[in-house]
Design a protein around this motif. Sequence first.
Motif, PDB file in Angstrom:
ATOM      1  N   SER A 209       9.626 -18.496 -35.110  1.00 53.31           N
ATOM      2  CA  SER A 209       9.703 -16.966 -33.918  1.00 53.31           C
ATOM      3  C   SER A 209      10.808 -16.488 -33.795  1.00 53.31           C
ATOM      4  CB  SER A 209       8.937 -18.295 -32.826  1.00 53.31           C
ATOM      5  OG  SER A 209       8.616 -17.629 -31.169  1.00 53.31           O
TER       6      SER A 209
ATOM      7  N   LEU B 272       5.734 -18.138 -30.240  1.00 59.24           N
ATOM      8  CA  LEU B 272       5.821 -19.871 -30.159  1.00 59.24           C
ATOM      9  C   LEU B 272       4.836 -20.105 -30.090  1.00 59.24           C
ATOM     10  CD1 LEU B 272       8.389 -22.354 -31.093  1.00 59.24           C
ATOM     11  CD2 LEU B 272       8.883 -22.643 -28.723  1.00 59.24           C
TER      12      LEU B 272
ATOM     13  N   TRP C 170       3.034 -19.760 -33.356  1.00 52.75           N
ATOM     14  CA  TRP C 170       3.528 -20.611 -33.808  1.00 52.75           C
ATOM     15  C   TRP C 170       2.506 -22.149 -33.903  1.00 52.75           C
ATOM     16  CZ3 TRP C 170       4.110 -19.544 -38.719  1.00 52.75           C
ATOM     17  CH2 TRP C 170       4.730 -18.241 -39.023  1.00 52.75           C
TER      18      TRP C 170
END
Length: 523
Positions: free
Chosen positions: A69, A76, A79
Amino acid sequence: MTRSLRSRLGRSAIVGAILASRGLSLADAYQASRTSGLNPPLNPLPHNFHRALDGSQFCPSLYQLLTLSRLTRYRLVDWLAVFGFYLHEIIRIQTLFPPARTVELDSQAYEGTRGAPWFEELRPPDFSAPLAPLTRWLGLSSRRAFHPPRAHPASLHRFVRIGTQDSFAFPDLLPGSIVRIRSRPENKGALTADESRSGLFLVEHSQGLVCTRLGRSSSGKVVLCSRQMPYAPVELQQGTEANVLGKADLELRMLGGTETPLVPLRLGRFWTPRPLRAAPPQNVGEFIRKARLRSGLTFREASRRTMQIARRLGNSRYYCAPGTLSDFETRKLLPRQIHKIISICAVYFANPTRLLDVGGVPLEVAGHRSIPEEFLPRASRENTPRKRSPFLKAVERRFGKVPYFLSQSLAGLFRLPDVSPRDVFWAGGSHLPIRSRLDGALFLALDRRQKVPRPSLSAPASQQPLYVALLRDGTYLCGFCALQNGVLILRPCQKGQPKFLRLRNRVEAEVVGRVIAVLRKLR
């Protein structure tokens, strides 16, 4: 990259394509993760990271995703979605467990890529209308990616779920109900005597949260008052021993299968209040311990719940042994396995954003860009709504904040396979009786599978199952029903209707479904 192509590619190819969109390769990411002098330093990626990605048993750690990230500046939470983790799934898992104590729910609607049931606007809502299905205003549509607005830190509302062991407001609020609290400004000071005379308030004290009516003692302290349950009326000093966080104004109440309130020994006897801890948790272990104590669970009880999560999700990594849960409370850093973080937040009703913040992994610091939707599972750019729903905007304008975070959890709460506008009825324009289960009702949720009335012969009239019936002239009525020899005997709840009606079933009237939940405004 189309979704069909994405499904044929391995995870290493997908991660490589995401890195390439930022001008990086896996080798570049490996080298950059070992660059010294960064503040804070990156967690180094393993040398076999590329090969491990396609392994069936491999799952990256939270810190490895944090490194990706920070390198790509992609969020995040995106991800996490690439590897099949969705933070908004935590609230859906929490609906499986009745809380022992009153807990605050995470009302942040995390931006995800899972398709959500959506609808098309047919006509503007008429909130003066009597009992009517939402399909008069909304039409069914396909599933699509839905990105609701994020919860603002200074939001005027918060949401709690009433516990079985501290139901001070019973029967005004039932165990398991989700209640909206209108927050009080911090600079408003202590609650005055006039303010505390009416309404239900959310109070924080040394043993957790409680939603209750308040009284005043001769010394000026607030007293937790219960109308029917034998809780000890303990006096609390505002500001040092208790904080009045806000006033309850909405309740989402389930009408079937609710838990029975209990009075534990610790709240049935007079207890000495302790001062509130003003300092926030300093590390992850302290945060987890505080969340467990507030949930009222032991290590064994929490472990059994994680086993249920593991069975439901089909992955044993979500299971946490009692000893593992105990060890987490002694650590200062977050668990490396994302599965464990999700289980902890789910069983302890902990806020994942706050847990990550305490662990030094804030969601917004690592990256702020969105990963292109073609790299994310079940994403659909062309089906994403481009503007706010006029219906939801009208509801917000009239009734306040809409709990978007419950959109994926309603089916679990209502015990239905799915929830659509066909299952929800507007009831705010009906004249419903005061001091009943439908007092202040705005919306009703129906189980349309239950079309045969089944009265409970052992329950009083006020506790009988409620049904919605459709008359031949198109009128909807809600009330107690019984079916005898093909005749539907209906006792409507709405004012201005006969005390009971005898109608030929499926000729003059038919049962639409049983009322299983009600969203009502608190007086």
